[in-house]
Design a protein around this motif. Structure first.
Motif, PDB file in Angstrom:
ATOM      1  N   GLU A 124       0.694  -1.209   0.053  1.00  0.00           N
ATOM      2  CA  GLU A 124       0.182  -0.062   0.134  1.00  0.00           C
ATOM      3  C   GLU A 124       0.891   1.108   0.004  1.00  0.00           C
ATOM      4  O   GLU A 124       0.495   2.146  -0.603  1.00  0.00           O
ATOM      5  CB  GLU A 124      -0.932  -0.023   1.238  1.00  0.00           C
ATOM      6  CG  GLU A 124      -2.182  -0.977   1.248  1.00  0.00           C
ATOM      7  CD  GLU A 124      -1.366  -2.414   1.447  1.00  0.00           C
ATOM      8  OE1 GLU A 124      -0.348  -2.463   2.028  1.00  0.00           O
ATOM      9  OE2 GLU A 124      -2.513  -3.422   1.527  1.00  0.00           O
ATOM     10  N   SER A 125       2.145   1.126   0.613  1.00  0.00           N
ATOM     11  CA  SER A 125       2.968   2.394   0.721  1.00  0.00           C
ATOM     12  C   SER A 125       3.890   2.449  -0.390  1.00  0.00           C
ATOM     13  O   SER A 125       4.889   3.364  -0.603  1.00  0.00           O
ATOM     14  CB  SER A 125       3.575   2.433   2.022  1.00  0.00           C
ATOM     15  OG  SER A 125       2.659   2.478   3.023  1.00  0.00           O
ATOM     16  N   THR A 126       4.193   1.319  -1.121  1.00  0.00           N
ATOM     17  CA  THR A 126       5.105   1.207  -2.373  1.00  0.00           C
ATOM     18  C   THR A 126       4.688   1.972  -3.283  1.00  0.00           C
ATOM     19  O   THR A 126       3.529   1.743  -3.810  1.00  0.00           O
ATOM     20  CB  THR A 126       5.527  -0.151  -2.767  1.00  0.00           C
ATOM     21  OG1 THR A 126       5.902  -0.952  -1.515  1.00  0.00           O
ATOM     22  CG2 THR A 126       6.333  -0.333  -4.043  1.00  0.00           C
ATOM     23  N   ARG A 127       5.510   2.695  -4.220  1.00  0.00           N
ATOM     24  CA  ARG A 127       5.337   3.487  -5.268  1.00  0.00           C
ATOM     25  C   ARG A 127       5.638   2.663  -6.434  1.00  0.00           C
ATOM     26  O   ARG A 127       6.687   2.314  -6.779  1.00  0.00           O
ATOM     27  CB  ARG A 127       5.968   4.881  -5.444  1.00  0.00           C
ATOM     28  CG  ARG A 127       5.330   5.815  -4.647  1.00  0.00           C
ATOM     29  CD  ARG A 127       6.183   7.307  -4.796  1.00  0.00           C
ATOM     30  NE  ARG A 127       7.632   7.145  -4.826  1.00  0.00           N
ATOM     31  CZ  ARG A 127       8.377   8.099  -4.909  1.00  0.00           C
ATOM     32  NH1 ARG A 127       8.278   9.239  -5.602  1.00  0.00           N
ATOM     33  NH2 ARG A 127       9.712   8.064  -4.705  1.00  0.00           N
ATOM     34  N   LEU A 128       4.415   2.179  -7.097  1.00  0.00           N
ATOM     35  CA  LEU A 128       4.759   1.089  -8.324  1.00  0.00           C
ATOM     36  C   LEU A 128       4.939   1.700  -9.830  1.00  0.00           C
ATOM     37  O   LEU A 128       4.285   3.003  -9.856  1.00  0.00           O
ATOM     38  CB  LEU A 128       3.505   0.222  -8.491  1.00  0.00           C
ATOM     39  CG  LEU A 128       3.198  -0.835  -7.169  1.00  0.00           C
ATOM     40  CD1 LEU A 128       2.137  -1.149  -7.365  1.00  0.00           C
ATOM     41  CD2 LEU A 128       4.319  -1.710  -7.281  1.00  0.00           C
ATOM     42  N   VAL A 129       5.702   1.345 -10.461  1.00  0.00           N
ATOM     43  CA  VAL A 129       5.837   1.785 -11.671  1.00  0.00           C
ATOM     44  C   VAL A 129       5.817   0.520 -12.664  1.00  0.00           C
ATOM     45  O   VAL A 129       6.601  -0.446 -12.461  1.00  0.00           O
ATOM     46  CB  VAL A 129       7.195   2.543 -12.125  1.00  0.00           C
ATOM     47  CG1 VAL A 129       7.690   2.927 -13.413  1.00  0.00           C
ATOM     48  CG2 VAL A 129       7.453   3.560 -11.362  1.00  0.00           C
TER      49      VAL A 129
END
Length: 333
Positions: A124-129
């Motif tokens: 939930e706190s990870t920025r996905l690319v």
């Protein structure tokens, strides 16, 4: 990159194969330590096709004395080195799991991967690319909406997205249709060539064509009937008092028309270049233009980039170009 095996807790009798670069972030506040770059394959090329682009990407970080983010590329069930989906029904093969199943598996994979990573926060706190090619692009769109409340997809790179809302055959006029006018065809395109082209696209690309993954694509056009909607979900943006929302970054890249047509003519399909340039390439270009409208923000490019000299598999034809586009997105996060 390190090759690993991941067994989903939801499907313990089979395993996925992945390649991972685990970042070791510096103890500074401004870095990419909370970013996970995820590569989503098309139907044909496995995760290993991304490795040259990833190598260029890591070199660009090293050359600039920067710290890269964590990177994950994997083979879906039935693809590359991964096992087949253990839930596939033998009575329905080759039509077994669909795009919704793949999206669910991806979410489980990302949940487990981030929770076990020593350098990433929880999912939930990870920025996905998401870096995607071909059918990986519609899968990214479906994932974004299925898990909008549980994830932050900060950026997307669409590399020659599959045209998800077509059967491919109908892109080309039917010369056997009662209303067909042969005089409407441009010079250099004959009814016989149209008939042959339609048969080739039906043979290789129609949604009913089986694939080694047992990925059932027959309802994909119903899942994503439009290229420009639904809009990609907004993401949380830190504010002075409370978080606001902003649009994710999006880069849309299309193939080089002439190179793609050349590959279609000289490859297994042997479809004339003129037919591809008259019907397929303009249709694909309009589809890519629609993808740009999935986000509404001045921070995103309002034009489709063209990968010069590249056919459909841009990561294979020019991995250095792909690395530059990923780096550009990451620099803007």
């Amino acid at each position: 990159m390190e090759d690993i095996t991941i067994t989903l807790t939801t499907k313990p009798s089979a395993s996925l194969r992945a390649s991972v670069f685990s970042a070791h972030p510096p103890s500074t506040s401004r870095n990419l330590s909370d970013v996970l770059v995820v590569f989503l394959n098309g139907l044909v090329l496995s995760r290993r096709a991304w490795l040259p682009a990833i190598s260029h990407l890591l070199s660009s970080f090293s050359d600039n004395n920067q710290h890269p983010p964590t990177i994950l590329t994997y083979d879906r069930y039935g693809q590359g080195d991964s096992d087949h989906d253990p839930t596939d029904d033998p009575n329905t093969i080759p039509y077994s799991h669909d795009a919704h199943d793949i999206v669910s598996d991806l979410h489980q994979l990302l949940t487990q991967f981030t929770s076990s990573s020593p350098h990433l926060p929880n999912l939930e706190s990870t920025r996905l690319v998401f870096v995607c090619n071909s059918i990986g692009c519609p899968l990214a769109r479906l994932y974004a909406h299925a898990h909008a409340d549980q994830t932050q997809i900060s950026a997307y790179l669409f590399l020659d997205s599959m045209i998800a809302n077509t059967d491919f055959v109908s892109i080309f006029p039917d010369p056997d249709d009662t209303g067909f006018d042969p005089g409407s065809l441009p010079k250099g395109v004959s009814p016989q060539e149209l008939r042959y082209t339609r048969s080739q696209f039906r043979k290789f690309f129609h949604p009913t064509v089986p694939n080694p993954e047992h990925f059932d694509r027959r309802k994909l056009a119903e899942m994503l009937p439009f290229s420009d909607s639904p809009s990609l979900p907004l993401i949380a943006a830190p504010g002075d008092e409370k978080p606001s929302e902003k649009a994710p970054l999006l880069t849309v890249v299309g193939h080089d028309w002439d190179e793609f047509a050349e590959q279609c003519e000289k490859g297994t399909m042997a479809v004339p270049k003129q037919v591809i340039n008259t019907f397929m390439n303009p249709t694909w270009s309009r589809y890519n233009d629609g993808l740009l409208r999935l986000v509404h923000t001045p921070g995103n490019s309002n034009t489709v980039k063209v990968a010069s000299g590249c056919g459909h598999f841009i990561q294979k034809d020019d991995p250095e170009f792909v690395a530059r586009e990923i780096k550009h997105l990451l620099d803007n996060l």
